[in-house]
Design a protein around this motif. Structure first.
Motif, PDB file in Angstrom:
ATOM      1  N   UNK A 381    -121.121 -14.481 -11.606  1.00 46.08           N
ATOM      2  CA  UNK A 381    -120.411 -13.258 -11.473  1.00 46.08           C
ATOM      3  C   UNK A 381    -119.889 -12.602 -10.186  1.00 46.08           C
ATOM      4  N   UNK A 382    -120.111 -13.468  -9.073  1.00 45.52           N
ATOM      5  CA  UNK A 382    -119.818 -13.351  -7.618  1.00 45.52           C
ATOM      6  C   UNK A 382    -118.098 -13.048  -7.623  1.00 45.52           C
ATOM      7  N   UNK A 383    -117.791 -12.123  -6.971  1.00 44.89           N
ATOM      8  CA  UNK A 383    -116.519 -11.976  -6.387  1.00 44.89           C
ATOM      9  C   UNK A 383    -115.842 -12.998  -5.571  1.00 44.89           C
ATOM     10  N   UNK A 384    -114.678 -12.905  -5.325  1.00 43.27           N
ATOM     11  CA  UNK A 384    -114.330 -13.846  -4.189  1.00 43.27           C
ATOM     12  C   UNK A 384    -114.980 -13.678  -2.988  1.00 43.27           C
ATOM     13  N   UNK A 385    -114.891 -12.477  -2.570  1.00 43.37           N
ATOM     14  CA  UNK A 385    -115.647 -12.116  -1.262  1.00 43.37           C
ATOM     15  C   UNK A 385    -117.166 -12.619  -1.043  1.00 43.37           C
ATOM     16  N   UNK A 386    -118.018 -12.437  -2.209  1.00 43.79           N
ATOM     17  CA  UNK A 386    -119.130 -13.061  -2.080  1.00 43.79           C
ATOM     18  C   UNK A 386    -119.351 -14.440  -2.250  1.00 43.79           C
ATOM     19  N   UNK A 387    -118.560 -15.091  -3.002  1.00 40.50           N
ATOM     20  CA  UNK A 387    -118.531 -16.620  -3.084  1.00 40.50           C
ATOM     21  C   UNK A 387    -117.986 -17.174  -1.421  1.00 40.50           C
ATOM     22  N   UNK A 388    -117.100 -16.691  -0.855  1.00 42.15           N
ATOM     23  CA  UNK A 388    -116.814 -17.064   0.308  1.00 42.15           C
ATOM     24  C   UNK A 388    -117.723 -16.775   1.357  1.00 42.15           C
ATOM     25  N   UNK A 389    -118.325 -15.751   1.334  1.00 44.35           N
ATOM     26  CA  UNK A 389    -119.881 -15.474   2.093  1.00 44.35           C
ATOM     27  C   UNK A 389    -120.692 -16.761   2.105  1.00 44.35           C
ATOM     28  N   UNK A 390    -121.097 -16.980   0.751  1.00 43.26           N
ATOM     29  CA  UNK A 390    -121.958 -18.129   0.647  1.00 43.26           C
ATOM     30  C   UNK A 390    -121.532 -19.495   1.312  1.00 43.26           C
ATOM     31  N   UNK A 391    -120.264 -19.868   0.992  1.00 37.85           N
ATOM     32  CA  UNK A 391    -119.391 -20.960   1.403  1.00 37.85           C
ATOM     33  C   UNK A 391    -119.703 -20.996   3.076  1.00 37.85           C
ATOM     34  N   UNK A 392    -119.448 -20.050   3.776  1.00 39.73           N
ATOM     35  CA  UNK A 392    -119.493 -20.016   5.042  1.00 39.73           C
ATOM     36  C   UNK A 392    -120.880 -20.223   5.652  1.00 39.73           C
ATOM     37  N   UNK A 393    -121.896 -19.644   4.913  1.00 42.35           N
ATOM     38  CA  UNK A 393    -123.490 -19.632   5.283  1.00 42.35           C
ATOM     39  C   UNK A 393    -123.740 -21.027   4.883  1.00 42.35           C
ATOM     40  N   UNK A 394    -123.046 -22.010   4.001  1.00 46.37           N
ATOM     41  CA  UNK A 394    -123.851 -23.171   3.663  1.00 46.37           C
ATOM     42  C   UNK A 394    -122.541 -24.376   3.792  1.00 46.37           C
ATOM     43  N   UNK A 395    -121.523 -24.134   4.919  1.00 47.30           N
ATOM     44  CA  UNK A 395    -120.592 -25.201   4.992  1.00 47.30           C
ATOM     45  C   UNK A 395    -120.730 -26.252   5.780  1.00 47.30           C
ATOM     46  N   UNK A 396    -121.925 -26.510   6.336  1.00 45.67           N
ATOM     47  CA  UNK A 396    -122.280 -27.705   7.311  1.00 45.67           C
ATOM     48  C   UNK A 396    -121.291 -28.187   8.163  1.00 45.67           C
ATOM     49  N   UNK A 397    -121.383 -29.406   8.562  1.00 48.13           N
ATOM     50  CA  UNK A 397    -120.574 -29.764   9.775  1.00 48.13           C
ATOM     51  C   UNK A 397    -119.951 -31.146   9.500  1.00 48.13           C
ATOM     52  N   UNK A 398    -118.683 -31.298   9.773  1.00 48.81           N
ATOM     53  CA  UNK A 398    -117.835 -30.395  10.093  1.00 48.81           C
ATOM     54  C   UNK A 398    -117.671 -29.130   9.036  1.00 48.81           C
ATOM     55  N   UNK A 399    -117.022 -28.055   9.203  1.00 49.45           N
ATOM     56  CA  UNK A 399    -117.128 -27.094   8.554  1.00 49.45           C
ATOM     57  C   UNK A 399    -116.187 -27.232   7.356  1.00 49.45           C
ATOM     58  N   UNK A 400    -116.875 -26.893   6.161  1.00 51.01           N
ATOM     59  CA  UNK A 400    -115.900 -26.912   4.723  1.00 51.01           C
ATOM     60  C   UNK A 400    -115.502 -25.226   4.754  1.00 51.01           C
ATOM     61  N   UNK A 401    -114.150 -25.256   4.778  1.00 48.43           N
ATOM     62  CA  UNK A 401    -113.716 -24.007   5.097  1.00 48.43           C
ATOM     63  C   UNK A 401    -113.554 -23.287   3.620  1.00 48.43           C
TER      64      UNK A 401
END
Length: 451
Positions: A381-401
């Motif tokens: 049920x996440x919106x695009x904004x919520x989904x992108x917040x989760x990706x930024x918090x779990x992107x790893x190194x190098x960053x998954x954008x």
């Protein structure tokens, strides 16, 4: 009708000039799905064009096009009739094919390189620039495939066929007839078509040039070399014995015709035109059915009892060849791009509206989510904004954008993508390797299951 237009050009300009320069915005009822892009391209007007332009792209809505037609009212007073159409991408008369390639087609090449199926259709009235567009896109695809910038080693094979009614011909074998037969797995095979391995850009260009003279064409009142058949260029990318082959289909569809174009046709040409119209109608139903199927998740079917839509791919030779593209039960990742080519002239306003109606019918929008609603507890049920917040918090190194993995998808849309598609998006981020992409995808799915 053309004479009526010519006699009332000043009146037409006066009526168009009196319109509101900022019309009421068109409100979309949803967002486009991630696997289908429907676009329109406006052909440049010839220098000797006698008729004014009937197409007016909006400045305040970049993907909306207004069409203004002059109507011969029974009272003898010409009046203006206006329609507006919305697509996912709109390319103006000054847009180049290179810009279209970068925006729509460039991502299909690495997608197919990694095992996906990418398909491009060019549709429109005869003389609207379909063949011109597809021919240049074929060259740009060949340049990308042979540039050496794609990761890994592949073998590349080309087949170019022509479909006229229910008959099929190999354009790389002097237009020899071939058969379209179903194998034991239910897939349509082009029996008799020769597959040519290519090793460099010159090989691909030579095959494209070899096929061109054998394309079925005929003169019409609008176009002296109108395409009277569907040309399919298939590029198969062999990825090793243990992996699925990737495929690119570049399809130049037969040109549709206005009433004045068919007025002088004989019986054979009328039958040919009817076969073209039937195949285009079936293609529309198949593309739209596949897009509808993509919007129905397994969760939707369980909770709402919804069934997958029927896709009538057996009703046309064109859609039988492309069955695997439309099959909602298929496991292969697919992306489809549609380019509706249109003439801007007022004399072609009827076919232009028909083409844009066709394009709009292919757009299946998913309900837009309300980002101001209460907190969501389920990832789907996440919106695009919520989904992108989760990706930024779990992107790893190098960053998954986040802007690459989920540029516009909601949670529901992202979780409908295949694992191949998600990993492919991750690998488009600088420095991200396959192992990191797989780990991120597993973490994403684990989060989804837990939530």
């Amino acid at each position: 009708m053309e004479q009526f237009y010519l006699e009332n050009i000043p009146k037409y300009h006066s009526l168009v000039g009196a319109l509101d320069p900022c019309p009421k915005p068109r409100i979309s009822k949803g967002v486009p799905g991630p696997n289908m892009v429907v676009s329109a391209r406006i052909r440049p007007r010839p220098k000797n064009e006698r008729f004014p332009s009937a197409t007016f792209p909006r400045s305040n809505q970049e993907n909306v096009l207004d069409i203004h037609d002059l109507y011969n009212h029974p009272r003898g007073i010409p009046i203006l009739r206006s329609n507006n159409y919305e697509v996912d991408r709109l390319f103006h008369a000054n847009s180049t094919t290179e810009e279209i390639y970068e925006d729509l087609v460039a991502n299909l090449v690495p997608f197919a390189w990694d095992g996906g199926i990418g398909t491009l259709f060019a549709y429109g009235q005869t003389g609207s620039g379909k063949t011109f567009t597809v021919s240049r896109l074929e060259e740009l695809v060949a340049e990308t495939l042979m540039s050496g910038n794609l990761e890994g080693e592949r073998e590349i094979y080309m087949t170019i066929i022509d479909l006229a009614g229910n008959a099929a011909f190999d354009l790389l074998s002097n237009r020899e007839p071939i058969s379209l037969l179903e194998d034991s797995s239910g897939n349509t095979q082009m029996v008799g078509a020769v597959e040519h391995q290519v090793f460099n850009m010159e090989d691909m260009r030579a095959l494209i040039e070899q096929a061109t003279p054998f394309r079925r064409t005929a003169p019409t009142l609008k176009n002296p070399t109108s395409s009277r058949s569907h040309a399919i260029c298939r590029i198969r990318i062999w990825n090793g014995a243990d992996c699925s082959d990737g495929s690119l289909y570049l399809i130049d569809l037969a040109g549709s015709e206005a009433a004045r174009d068919v007025a002088t046709h004989g019986a054979d040409r009328m039958l040919e035109t009817r076969q073209i119209n039937v195949s285009l109608s079936v293609l529309k139903d198949c593309i739209r059915g596949k897009a509808l199927a993509d919007t129905v998740t397994s969760l939707d079917r369980e909770k709402l009892g919804r069934k997958l839509p029927h896709i009538p791919f057996r009703q046309s030779a064109l859609t039988r060849v492309l069955k695997h593209v439309f099959d909602p039960a298929g496991a292969r990742a697919c992306r489809t791009v549609v380019i509706a080519c249109i003439n801007p002239s007022l004399a072609d306003v009827g076919p232009t509206k028909n083409t844009l109606r066709f394009a709009e019918m292919l757009r299946v929008l998913e309900p837009a989510t309300n980002e101001t609603s209460a907190d969501r507890t389920s990832a789907i049920q996440w919106t695009n904004t919520q989904l992108r917040e989760w990706i930024r918090a779990n992107c790893g190194t190098p960053a998954i954008l986040d802007r690459v993995v989920a540029p516009r998808e909601s949670g529901a849309q992202l979780f409908k993508l295949s694992s191949i598609e998600i990993e492919y998006r991750c690998r488009q981020c600088p420095g991200v390797k396959l192992e990191q992409a797989k780990a991120f995808r597993c973490k994403l799915w684990q989060m989804y299951i837990v939530s």
